[in-house]
Design a protein around this motif. Structure first.
Motif, PDB file in Angstrom:
ATOM      1  N   TYR A   1      52.096   9.682 -82.903  1.00 35.80           N
ATOM      2  CA  TYR A   1      53.299   9.187 -82.244  1.00 35.80           C
ATOM      3  C   TYR A   1      54.402   8.928 -83.265  1.00 35.80           C
ATOM      4  CZ  TYR A   1      50.958   8.307 -77.776  1.00 35.80           C
ATOM      5  OH  TYR A   1      50.302   8.453 -76.579  1.00 35.80           O
TER       6      TYR A   1
ATOM      7  N   TYR B   1      58.815   7.805 -83.328  1.00 38.06           N
ATOM      8  CA  TYR B   1      59.902   7.235 -82.526  1.00 38.06           C
ATOM      9  C   TYR B   1      61.195   7.183 -83.344  1.00 38.06           C
ATOM     10  CZ  TYR B   1      55.698   4.958 -80.525  1.00 38.06           C
ATOM     11  OH  TYR B   1      54.446   4.684 -80.017  1.00 38.06           O
TER      12      TYR B   1
ATOM     13  N   TYR C   1      64.715   4.818 -83.116  1.00 40.83           N
ATOM     14  CA  TYR C   1      65.419   3.706 -82.493  1.00 40.83           C
ATOM     15  C   TYR C   1      66.783   3.551 -83.147  1.00 40.83           C
ATOM     16  CZ  TYR C   1      60.927   2.079 -80.625  1.00 40.83           C
ATOM     17  OH  TYR C   1      59.720   1.976 -79.962  1.00 40.83           O
TER      18      TYR C   1
ATOM     19  N   LEU D   1      65.269   2.650 -77.797  1.00 41.54           N
ATOM     20  CA  LEU D   1      64.555   3.889 -78.055  1.00 41.54           C
ATOM     21  C   LEU D   1      65.444   5.087 -77.739  1.00 41.54           C
ATOM     22  CD1 LEU D   1      61.799   5.176 -78.808  1.00 41.54           C
ATOM     23  CD2 LEU D   1      61.220   5.050 -76.370  1.00 41.54           C
TER      24      LEU D   1
ATOM     25  N   TYR E   1      61.228   9.956 -78.497  1.00 40.22           N
ATOM     26  CA  TYR E   1      59.910   9.758 -79.041  1.00 40.22           C
ATOM     27  C   TYR E   1      59.105  11.055 -78.928  1.00 40.22           C
ATOM     28  CZ  TYR E   1      58.289   9.128 -74.198  1.00 40.22           C
ATOM     29  OH  TYR E   1      58.012   9.299 -72.862  1.00 40.22           O
TER      30      TYR E   1
ATOM     31  N   VAL F   1      54.850  12.458 -78.922  1.00 38.39           N
ATOM     32  CA  VAL F   1      53.420  12.113 -78.923  1.00 38.39           C
ATOM     33  C   VAL F   1      52.595  13.115 -79.710  1.00 38.39           C
ATOM     34  CG1 VAL F   1      53.639  10.887 -76.742  1.00 38.39           C
ATOM     35  CG2 VAL F   1      52.929  13.288 -76.746  1.00 38.39           C
TER      36      VAL F   1
ATOM     37  N   TYR G   1      48.770   3.433 -78.990  1.00 31.57           N
ATOM     38  CA  TYR G   1      48.452   2.041 -78.682  1.00 31.57           C
ATOM     39  C   TYR G   1      48.182   1.163 -79.896  1.00 31.57           C
ATOM     40  CZ  TYR G   1      48.060   3.709 -73.888  1.00 31.57           C
ATOM     41  OH  TYR G   1      48.300   4.269 -72.675  1.00 31.57           O
ATOM     42  N   THR G   2      48.593   1.601 -81.055  1.00 27.71           N
ATOM     43  CA  THR G   2      48.483   0.725 -82.225  1.00 27.71           C
ATOM     44  C   THR G   2      49.869   0.334 -82.699  1.00 27.71           C
ATOM     45  OG1 THR G   2      48.502   2.526 -83.841  1.00 27.71           O
ATOM     46  CG2 THR G   2      46.354   1.876 -82.928  1.00 27.71           C
ATOM     47  N   GLU G   3      49.920  -0.569 -83.664  1.00 28.20           N
ATOM     48  CA  GLU G   3      51.216  -1.004 -84.168  1.00 28.20           C
ATOM     49  C   GLU G   3      51.959   0.147 -84.817  1.00 28.20           C
ATOM     50  OE1 GLU G   3      48.303  -2.172 -84.969  1.00 28.20           O
ATOM     51  OE2 GLU G   3      48.013  -2.238 -87.148  1.00 28.20           O
ATOM     52  N   ALA G   4      53.280   0.114 -84.668  1.00 26.73           N
ATOM     53  CA  ALA G   4      54.120   1.129 -85.282  1.00 26.73           C
ATOM     54  C   ALA G   4      54.552   0.671 -86.665  1.00 26.73           C
ATOM     55  CB  ALA G   4      55.345   1.388 -84.412  1.00 26.73           C
ATOM     56  N   PHE G   5      54.621   1.630 -87.564  1.00 27.46           N
ATOM     57  CA  PHE G   5      55.125   1.384 -88.908  1.00 27.46           C
ATOM     58  C   PHE G   5      56.524   1.981 -88.996  1.00 27.46           C
ATOM     59  CE2 PHE G   5      51.401  -0.272 -90.989  1.00 27.46           C
ATOM     60  CZ  PHE G   5      50.391   0.105 -90.126  1.00 27.46           C
ATOM     61  N   PHE G   6      57.437   1.212 -89.581  1.00 23.73           N
ATOM     62  CA  PHE G   6      58.837   1.597 -89.592  1.00 23.73           C
ATOM     63  C   PHE G   6      59.302   2.039 -90.971  1.00 23.73           C
ATOM     64  CE2 PHE G   6      60.666   0.491 -85.480  1.00 23.73           C
ATOM     65  CZ  PHE G   6      59.600  -0.181 -84.905  1.00 23.73           C
TER      66      PHE G   6
ATOM     67  N   TYR H   1      49.997  -2.923 -74.545  1.00 26.92           N
ATOM     68  CA  TYR H   1      49.800  -3.613 -75.805  1.00 26.92           C
ATOM     69  C   TYR H   1      51.053  -4.407 -76.145  1.00 26.92           C
ATOM     70  CZ  TYR H   1      45.810  -0.571 -76.138  1.00 26.92           C
ATOM     71  OH  TYR H   1      44.628   0.063 -75.870  1.00 26.92           O
TER      72      TYR H   1
ATOM     73  N   PHE I   1      53.174  -6.787 -79.106  1.00 30.03           N
ATOM     74  CA  PHE I   1      53.319  -6.938 -80.551  1.00 30.03           C
ATOM     75  C   PHE I   1      54.410  -7.965 -80.855  1.00 30.03           C
ATOM     76  CE2 PHE I   1      51.061  -2.948 -81.362  1.00 30.03           C
ATOM     77  CZ  PHE I   1      51.313  -2.212 -80.215  1.00 30.03           C
TER      78      PHE I   1
ATOM     79  N   TYR J   1      57.026  -8.501 -84.198  1.00 30.67           N
ATOM     80  CA  TYR J   1      57.521  -7.991 -85.469  1.00 30.67           C
ATOM     81  C   TYR J   1      58.508  -8.991 -86.055  1.00 30.67           C
ATOM     82  CZ  TYR J   1      55.705  -3.269 -84.661  1.00 30.67           C
ATOM     83  OH  TYR J   1      54.885  -2.191 -84.468  1.00 30.67           O
TER      84      TYR J   1
ATOM     85  N   ARG K   1      49.175  -8.075 -82.863  1.00 26.63           N
ATOM     86  CA  ARG K   1      49.013  -7.193 -81.717  1.00 26.63           C
ATOM     87  C   ARG K   1      48.007  -7.803 -80.758  1.00 26.63           C
ATOM     88  NH1 ARG K   1      46.063  -1.325 -81.710  1.00 26.63           N
ATOM     89  NH2 ARG K   1      44.202  -2.574 -81.504  1.00 26.63           N
TER      90      ARG K   1
END
Lengths: 111, 112
Positions: free
Chosen positions: A31, A33, A35, A45, A48, A50, A97-102, B33, B35, B37, B50
């Protein structure tokens, strides 16, 4: 481990010019994205993806285009820049479904 | 459509006080989910915590704790014994249906 890398960090564009904001990630995330962050408005957003070859519009896609030819890269294209596109742009990546890293963000000013 | 509401805009606290940030979300997804930040003055976005929609157990991690209540669609976040380094904008985010939506953020100012 570089994580999410965005270039450039700063850019000034004239009205009507075009540019591409680059984003690459080395975490093999499917995934990605884009922003934009306007003062006091949170993150909105733009587009994005997938996975490679798949992109979709977010809340505010007008005036932007994206492509996802590889898992790693997700460039954002601005065509015919307008003052309303002055903003800070963030690219992010994640697994489902996990945290996004920016990335560190790109501060764009259109004059 | 997903929506995240953070009603408070700016919150000022004196150092060592606790600060609680409210987050209310809307979604039609059955699996989602949540979160939190942090965005310090330097501008980067830092992931804090999370929570999955199917796990309502509340936890504490160091000075951070969170209260997830599915019945009221709320996911509140507390910083205990605040420090000046906690001064930042805090964003609540909702993930689901391939998207990640953010609230407008809470500006937290910790006064020494």
């Amino acid at each position: 481990n570089a994580g999410v890398t965005q270039t450039p960090k700063f850019r000034i564009l004239k009205i009507g010019q075009s540019m591409t904001l680059q984003c690459t990630q080395d975490m093999n995330h499917n995934y990605m994205y884009w922003y934009r962050q306007d003062p006091g408005m949170g993150l909105k957003l733009i587009y994005y993806s997938v996975g490679a070859g798949i992109t979709d519009k977010g809340e505010v896609p007008n005036g932007y285009n994206v492509s996802r030819s590889t898992t790693e890269d997700f460039p954002l294209r601005l065509e015919l820049a307008a003052p309303s596109q002055t903003s800070v742009y963030f690219c992010a990546s994640s697994y489902e479904y996990t945290e996004a890293f920016f990335g560190q963000g790109t501060r764009l000013t259109v004059v | 459509a997903q929506k995240v509401t953070q009603a408070q805009t700016e919150i000022s606290v004196v150092e060592k006080e606790d600060v609680t940030l409210d987050c209310v979300y809307e979604t039609r997804d059955t699996t989602y989910y949540l979160f939190w930040y942090k965005q310090p003055p330097s501008g980067e976005l830092v992931f804090l915590i999370r929570r999955n929609s199917f796990d309502e157990q509340n936890e504490i991690s160091g000075r951070y704790s969170w209260n997830f209540q599915k019945s009221t669609s709320s996911f509140n976040f507390t910083i205990t014994a605040s420090q000046v380094v906690d001064s930042a904008v805090y964003f609540c985010a909702l993930g689901g249906n391939n998207r990640l939506a953010f609230g407008k953020g809470n500006q937290v100012v910790v006064i020494p």
